[in-house]
Design a protein around this motif. Structure first.
Motif, mmCIF file in Angstrom:
data_model
loop_
_atom_site.group_PDB
_atom_site.id
_atom_site.type_symbol
_atom_site.label_atom_id
_atom_site.label_comp_id
_atom_site.label_asym_id
_atom_site.label_seq_id
_atom_site.Cartn_x
_atom_site.Cartn_y
_atom_site.Cartn_z
ATOM 1 N N PHE A 93 0.841 -1.197 0.000
ATOM 2 C CA PHE A 93 0.000 0.000 0.000
ATOM 3 C C PHE A 93 0.873 1.243 0.000
ATOM 4 O O PHE A 93 1.888 1.299 0.704
ATOM 5 N N ASP A 94 0.470 2.255 -0.744
ATOM 6 C CA ASP A 94 1.198 3.524 -0.754
ATOM 7 C C ASP A 94 0.185 4.660 -0.896
ATOM 8 O O ASP A 94 -0.597 4.697 -1.847
ATOM 9 N N LEU A 95 0.196 5.570 0.075
ATOM 10 C CA LEU A 95 -0.686 6.730 0.022
ATOM 11 C C LEU A 95 -0.192 7.666 -1.081
ATOM 12 O O LEU A 95 0.965 8.084 -1.074
ATOM 13 N N ASP A 96 -1.053 8.000 -2.020
ATOM 14 C CA ASP A 96 -0.660 8.791 -3.186
ATOM 15 C C ASP A 96 -0.334 10.231 -2.804
ATOM 16 O O ASP A 96 -1.173 10.914 -2.193
ATOM 17 N N ALA A 97 0.885 10.681 -3.189
ATOM 18 C CA ALA A 97 1.304 12.064 -2.915
ATOM 19 C C ALA A 97 0.795 12.467 -1.530
ATOM 20 O O ALA A 97 0.069 13.445 -1.371
ATOM 21 N N PHE A 98 1.193 11.708 -0.526
ATOM 22 C CA PHE A 98 0.582 11.752 0.802
ATOM 23 C C PHE A 98 0.452 13.159 1.377
ATOM 24 O O PHE A 98 -0.631 13.590 1.774
ATOM 25 N N PHE A 99 1.563 13.912 1.416
ATOM 26 C CA PHE A 99 1.509 15.233 2.031
ATOM 27 C C PHE A 99 0.579 16.161 1.242
ATOM 28 O O PHE A 99 -0.175 16.939 1.824
ATOM 29 N N VAL A 100 0.626 16.063 -0.075
ATOM 30 C CA VAL A 100 -0.258 16.857 -0.921
ATOM 31 C C VAL A 100 -1.723 16.506 -0.637
ATOM 32 O O VAL A 100 -2.581 17.384 -0.495
ATOM 33 N N SER A 101 -2.014 15.219 -0.538
ATOM 34 C CA SER A 101 -3.393 14.770 -0.296
ATOM 35 C C SER A 101 -3.918 15.276 1.039
ATOM 36 O O SER A 101 -5.092 15.672 1.149
ATOM 37 N N VAL A 102 -3.063 15.256 2.064
ATOM 38 C CA VAL A 102 -3.490 15.771 3.373
ATOM 39 C C VAL A 102 -3.746 17.272 3.290
ATOM 40 O O VAL A 102 -4.756 17.773 3.811
ATOM 41 N N GLU A 103 -2.867 18.006 2.624
ATOM 42 C CA GLU A 103 -3.056 19.453 2.495
ATOM 43 C C GLU A 103 -4.373 19.773 1.794
ATOM 44 O O GLU A 103 -5.060 20.734 2.141
ATOM 45 N N ARG A 104 -4.742 18.953 0.831
ATOM 46 C CA ARG A 104 -5.982 19.203 0.091
ATOM 47 C C ARG A 104 -7.225 18.934 0.933
ATOM 48 O O ARG A 104 -8.291 19.480 0.657
ATOM 49 N N LEU A 105 -7.085 18.097 1.967
ATOM 50 C CA LEU A 105 -8.204 17.899 2.885
ATOM 51 C C LEU A 105 -8.522 19.192 3.629
ATOM 52 O O LEU A 105 -9.687 19.511 3.878
ATOM 53 N N PHE A 106 -7.477 19.913 3.982
ATOM 54 C CA PHE A 106 -7.655 21.147 4.754
ATOM 55 C C PHE A 106 -7.943 22.354 3.870
ATOM 56 O O PHE A 106 -8.539 23.326 4.326
ATOM 57 N N ASN A 107 -7.496 22.290 2.630
ATOM 58 C CA ASN A 107 -7.685 23.421 1.727
ATOM 59 C C ASN A 107 -8.032 22.923 0.328
ATOM 60 O O ASN A 107 -7.149 22.650 -0.479
ATOM 61 N N PRO A 108 -9.318 22.811 0.025
ATOM 62 C CA PRO A 108 -9.756 22.309 -1.291
ATOM 63 C C PRO A 108 -9.253 23.144 -2.461
ATOM 64 O O PRO A 108 -9.248 22.671 -3.599
ATOM 65 N N ALA A 109 -8.824 24.392 -2.196
ATOM 66 C CA ALA A 109 -8.312 25.238 -3.276
ATOM 67 C C ALA A 109 -7.045 24.652 -3.884
ATOM 68 O O ALA A 109 -6.660 25.013 -5.006
ATOM 69 N N TYR A 110 -6.398 23.743 -3.180
ATOM 70 C CA TYR A 110 -5.187 23.105 -3.684
ATOM 71 C C TYR A 110 -5.483 21.990 -4.683
ATOM 72 O O TYR A 110 -4.574 21.491 -5.344
ATOM 73 N N ILE A 111 -6.744 21.582 -4.771
ATOM 74 C CA ILE A 111 -7.108 20.485 -5.669
ATOM 75 C C ILE A 111 -6.988 20.936 -7.120
ATOM 76 O O ILE A 111 -7.483 22.000 -7.511
#
Length: 384
Positions: free
Chosen positions: A13-31
């Motif tokens: 298992f590997d979380l995709d672009a993990f740090f980026v994905s977490v940041e997008r949870l907090f700020n949808p503008a990053y999507i």
């Protein structure tokens, strides 16, 4: 009649672009935009979104180079506390379900499902586990499944982003054949360039090359590489235990009342365990301090922290825990510190918040300790 060894079933298992994905949870503008997570001006890229990768940005690239390649990208420093939190969430979900798993890094896991086909369909089980992780964390995650760790990991890379892929028994060599040699874990730029210099660009070509020639060109690793090109790998899934830790204790010959001396000793012990942590290329997610008094009354306290391996981040927390525990004006018989919840690949994981200056500083310190002994370099002062 001798019992046959069951065919291994390994999921990666590997979380995709993990740090980026977490940041997008907090700020949808990053999507949907090129997002680069990394250190400060002199730092390096830890991870970046797929949109940024289209500009040639990649992990471990200097931030300044990334800015030249992707001037319109969004650059952020990262949130270690949030990444650690979500890593623990995924770890717990897997721990609750998997019969045997290894936490290879903050965002990467191996699961050994060998023999489980007697009870359920391992592939469907892994699909369901992936969906549970997505449902509970809202993070994209990919997995690969095969008969060994190496092929499973390569399958995960092929399945990204946010997908899954199974390489059945007997199909490992065929799956690997068309891929570039650099897809094999452990093949770095230098090895890849050496292989390409003799016309080897794909894994199929490695498999078709005589072992003797590979060994002549790249040394003893050539034999191992030939086996890998045939889809063979013997690495085991090392069981993950939260209890695994690095610790040290000091029992004083005479009970100590001097607070400054206790602080100095705590700093020295913290530097010792921090050094051991870095030597093993690990990070710790939990710090504990223990105090024992002359009457053998023993107290300890621990706290979960953002994953770290650096003394200057561990020491203040250790001091704070000490003061929470310490009974004023009481002599101390024993003092101890323990780092636990260890995860591998500290250098890789640290990229998102390290500056080159800090990385170089600790490397220089550890090099001196390796050469002249662990006590060769000590932090000045132990006072609060």
């Amino acid at each position: 009649m001798a019992a046959t060894t069951p065919q291994r079933i390994i999921a990666h298992f590997d979380l995709d672009a993990f740090f980026v994905s977490v940041e997008r949870l907090f700020n949808p503008a990053y999507i949907g935009v090129p997002l680069i997570v990394g250190g400060k001006e002199r730092g390096v890229v830890s991870t970046c979104s797929y949109e940024a990768r289209q500009y040639g940005v990649h992990s471990a690239m200097p931030i300044q180079q990334a800015k030249r390649l992707c001037p319109n990208g969004i650059f952020i420093g990262g949130n270690r506390a949030a990444y650690s939190h979500y890593s623990r969430m995924v770890t717990q979900i897997i721990a609750d379900k998997a019969p045997l798993f290894e936490k290879a890094s903050i965002d990467e896991f191996y699961i050994d499902l060998t023999g489980m086909e007697r009870f359920f369909d391992p592939f469907q089980w892994t699909i369901d586990l992936r969906q549970q992780i997505i449902n509970e964390t809202k993070l994209p995650i990919s997995f690969g499944m095969s008969t060994n760790k190496m092929v499973a990991k390569i399958a995960t890379d092929a399945a990204k982003p946010n997908g899954y892929l199974q390489v059945p028994f007997g199909m490992e060599k065929e799956f690997l054949a068309p891929l570039a040699v650099g897809k094999i874990p452990g093949v770095g730029k230098n090895t890849q360039q050496t292989l390409e210099s003799i016309g080897i660009k794909t894994i199929r070509q490695i498999a078709e090359t005589p072992v003797a020639l590979l060994e002549k060109v790249i040394g003893k690793y050539g034999v191992e590489l030939w086996h890998k090109a045939h889809g063979k790998h013997e690495g085991i899934v090392a069981p993950y235990h939260e209890a695994k830790s690095i610790s040290t204790e000091r029992t004083f010959e005479e009970n100590v009342l001097d607070l400054d001396r206790l602080m100095a000793e705590l700093v020295t012990m913290t530097e010792r365990v921090g050094y051991e942590l870095r030597q093993e290329d690990k990070m710790a997610g939990c710090i504990a301090v223990k105090i024992r008094y002359p009457n053998f009354d023993t107290n300890s306290r621990q706290i979960a922290v953002p994953y770290t391996c650096y003394d200057d981040e561990i020491i203040p927390i250790a001091k704070e825990l000490f003061h929470q525990l310490y009974k004023k004006n009481q002599p101390v018989r024993l003092l101890g510190i323990r780092l636990s919840e260890l995860t591998n690949h500290a250098q890789q994981t640290n990229l998102f918040y390290n500056t080159e200056k800090k990385t170089d500083l600790y490397k220089a310190i550890d090099d001196l300790k390796n050469k002249f002994g662990k006590l060769a370099v000590k932090r000045g002062g132990g006072k609060n």
